[in-house]
Scaffold this active site. Structure first.
Site, PDB file in Angstrom:
ATOM      1  N   LYS A   1      -0.391  -4.359  -3.330  1.00 30.80           N
ATOM      2  CA  LYS A   1      -1.713  -3.837  -2.961  1.00 30.80           C
ATOM      3  C   LYS A   1      -1.867  -2.454  -3.588  1.00 30.80           C
ATOM      4  CE  LYS A   1      -4.669  -2.500   0.963  1.00 30.80           C
ATOM      5  NZ  LYS A   1      -4.743  -1.054   0.755  1.00 30.80           N
TER       6      LYS A   1
ATOM      7  N   ASP B   1       9.893   5.135 -10.159  1.00 28.24           N
ATOM      8  CA  ASP B   1       9.452   5.696 -11.438  1.00 28.24           C
ATOM      9  C   ASP B   1      10.157   7.004 -11.755  1.00 28.24           C
ATOM     10  OD1 ASP B   1       7.752   3.577 -11.683  1.00 28.24           O
ATOM     11  OD2 ASP B   1       5.899   4.727 -11.515  1.00 28.24           O
TER      12      ASP B   1
ATOM     13  N   SER C   1       0.823  -1.212   0.000  1.00 25.93           N
ATOM     14  CA  SER C   1       0.000   0.000   0.000  1.00 25.93           C
ATOM     15  C   SER C   1       0.861   1.267   0.000  1.00 25.93           C
ATOM     16  CB  SER C   1      -0.951  -0.041   1.202  1.00 25.93           C
ATOM     17  OG  SER C   1      -1.942   0.940   1.112  1.00 25.93           O
TER      18      SER C   1
END
Length: 545
Positions: free
Chosen positions: A313, A299, A288
């Protein structure tokens, strides 16, 4: 009947229906289901052989209904508000100690340093005989935990057994705040380390505070440890990413069925440090909000991710207030990292009723690119830039832990050793390990090896096919080599046993901080992080710079 009308109203609220919404919904099946639920309750109330408990039954019904969705859509009954508060704030009223069940009794496993239990003299290894005069023998650990909790300022009497003697400990409960950052420190003269265990309302503030103190100690590179961190508040994840990336940068995007849940979360303040070399550690317990931090920093090519694949998740929840002091936490959207990927591993929405969810098929996975053009995929959690293979612990070690041999020996060790050396460098001496070996050999437990089990299966197959007599001598010779021998295996697996035992012993003297410092000696992820941080060329190559 009033009780059942209240139950019916509660269930109606959970579904989000009132008479006006029913008229506007896709309607008949929902109305039919609600009417049938009400009729069933009525029949049970009028005709069931024993008196029923409508409150318990309604909670069971609601829990079963939500179970068909996903494990994160949860109903909190008014009696569970303390659990909800601890989940969101990390706070609860209690004594501040970990407990564990061993046999018929629950024991103090580890008091938190500076908290009521430790200050009152409770020690790891104390057997809890009674609480406020109520016998705790045979009680499940959650019942013992409930008995230990209570309002700040209230006093509780614990009757414990320690080293064969009984004593009463009086503990005044306090408001216990589980730290989001339970430990931070310097790994060497230049590399700092921050362990982040959760994302409650204070997570970013604690990370920022720890970061500032480490900078004062000369930190020029950082390891952020998110291993085992199951997540929490999304906004706290955004704030932590904001420490290391420019203002106005997209960190995470959420998309849901309701247009209002389609949101873009960007960094809103100036960063603390855009240039400090950064490593983030993750594992299968990182989920999460942890994956938002690790995924966005990956990224954006801002950090090297080290460890093993994270949990996967990619769902976002929001809590809604209901009547009668209850709440419901509902999955409202999926989240996407800056490259556009969703890390959700399991598909809950296409499963048949009652079936277990399955991982998203490999054929459906998509490839995305980081800022510098590195390839990342969705649907599998966060895949580390550097995967570190973890130890497969021996069956013997697992038995030593599960049968409490290591825990009990550490308790005895503390009673016979007033002090030990510094946590960072503590290791058992050969003589101390030999003493543990003698102790372990006296304990009663059995175990088998995987090799032994495989040979047993092979024997059965050979017997079925009529070949066993031909290989019997070779089989028995090989079996003798893989059949467990406690004495042999205590030497064979000495290093891994020593690591776990040393950690348990250190916790008796230095508590959680000491356990963290001692663990660095054998922590492959941390050692790999230090290697990467010491080589700027290698770090930049990994990040595609």
């Amino acid at each position: 009947m009033k009780q059942f009308l209240h139950v019916f109203v509660l269930i109606t609220i959970v579904f989000g229906f009132n008479s006006q919404v029913k008229a506007q919904s896709n309607g008949f099946e929902e109305i039919k289901s609600m009417e049938l639920m009400d009729l069933i309750f009525q029949q049970l109330e009028m005709n069931y052989v024993d008196e029923i408990k409508p409150g318990e039954m309604s909670k069971t019904a609601i829990d079963a209904m939500l179970k068909q969705l996903d494990p994160y859509t949860v109903y909190y009954h008014e009696s569970n508000m303390e659990d909800y508060r601890m989940m969101t704030t990390g706070q609860y009223g209690g004594i501040g100690a970990l407990i564990r069940k061993m046999g018929d009794y629950t024991f103090i496993a580890e008091p938190y340093e500076g908290k009521p239990a430790q200050l009152a003299g409770a020690m790891a290894g104390d057997k809890i005989l009674s609480i406020e005069g109520k016998d705790m023998k045979g009680k499940p650990s959650d019942e013992v935990s409930d008995a230990l909790r209570g309002p700040k300022g209230s006093t509780i009497q614990l009757r414990v057994e320690r080293a064969g003697e009984e004593k009463t400990i009086s503990i005044t409960r306090d408001e216990i705040k589980l730290a989001d950052v339970p430990y931070f420190g310097m790994l060497n003269s230049t590399s700092g380390y921050i362990r982040l265990n959760s994302f409650t309302q204070t997570a970013s503030a604690e990370v920022i505070a720890a970061y500032g103190k480490l900078k004062q100690q000369g930190m020029t590179s950082l390891v952020l440890d998110l291993r085992g961190n199951g997540g929490g508040l999304l906004i706290e994840a955004v704030k932590i990413v904001n420490m290391f990336v420019k203002k106005g940068q997209t960190v995470v995007t959420t998309k849901g069925r309701i247009p209002e849940e389609n949101r873009v979360y960007t960094t809103s303040t100036d960063p603390i440090d855009l240039n400090i070399p950064l490593v983030v550690l993750v594992d299968g317990g990182s989920a999460s909000a942890s994956e938002i931090v690790a995924g966005s920093l990956q990224d954006l090519d801002r950090a090297v991710i080290i460890g093993t694949n994270s949990y996967g998740k990619g769902l976002v929840q929001r809590t809604f207030d209901l009547k009668y002091g209850s709440k419901i936490k509902v999955t409202i959207s999926k989240y996407y990292t800056p490259s556009g990927r969703c890390v959700q591993r399991l598909e809950y929405y296409d499963k048949e009723l009652g079936d277990k969810p399955k991982a998203i098929a490999d054929s459906l996975l998509k490839t995305f690119k980081t800022v510098n053009g590195r390839k990342v995929i969705d649907g599998r959690g966060i895949e580390p830039d550097i995967v570190v293979e973890q130890n497969d612990y021996s069956r013997l070690l697992l038995m030593l832990v599960s049968n409490h041999v290591i825990f009990n020996y550490a308790t005895d060790f503390k009673r016979s050793h007033e002090t030990i050396g510094p946590a960072k460098t503590f290791k058992l001496t050969p003589e101390e390990y030999a003493a543990f070996k003698t102790y372990a050999l006296k304990q009663t437990f059995t175990y088998s090896t995987a090799s032994e089990e495989q040979l047993e299966r092979m024997k059965k197959t050979a017997e079925d096919e009529g070949y066993f007599e031909d290989i019997k001598a070779d089989y028995e010779q090989l079996l003798s080599k893989v059949t467990p021998s406690k004495e042999r295996d205590l030497d064979k697996f000495k290093d891994e046993i020593d690591d776990i035992l040393s950690s348990e012993i250190v916790s008796r003297y230095y508590y959680q901080n000491g356990r963290a410092e001692q663990a660095f000696q054998a922590d492959k992820d941390v050692q790999k992080a230090l290697e990467i941080l010491s080589d700027s060329k290698q770090l930049n190559t990994i990040l595609g710079k």
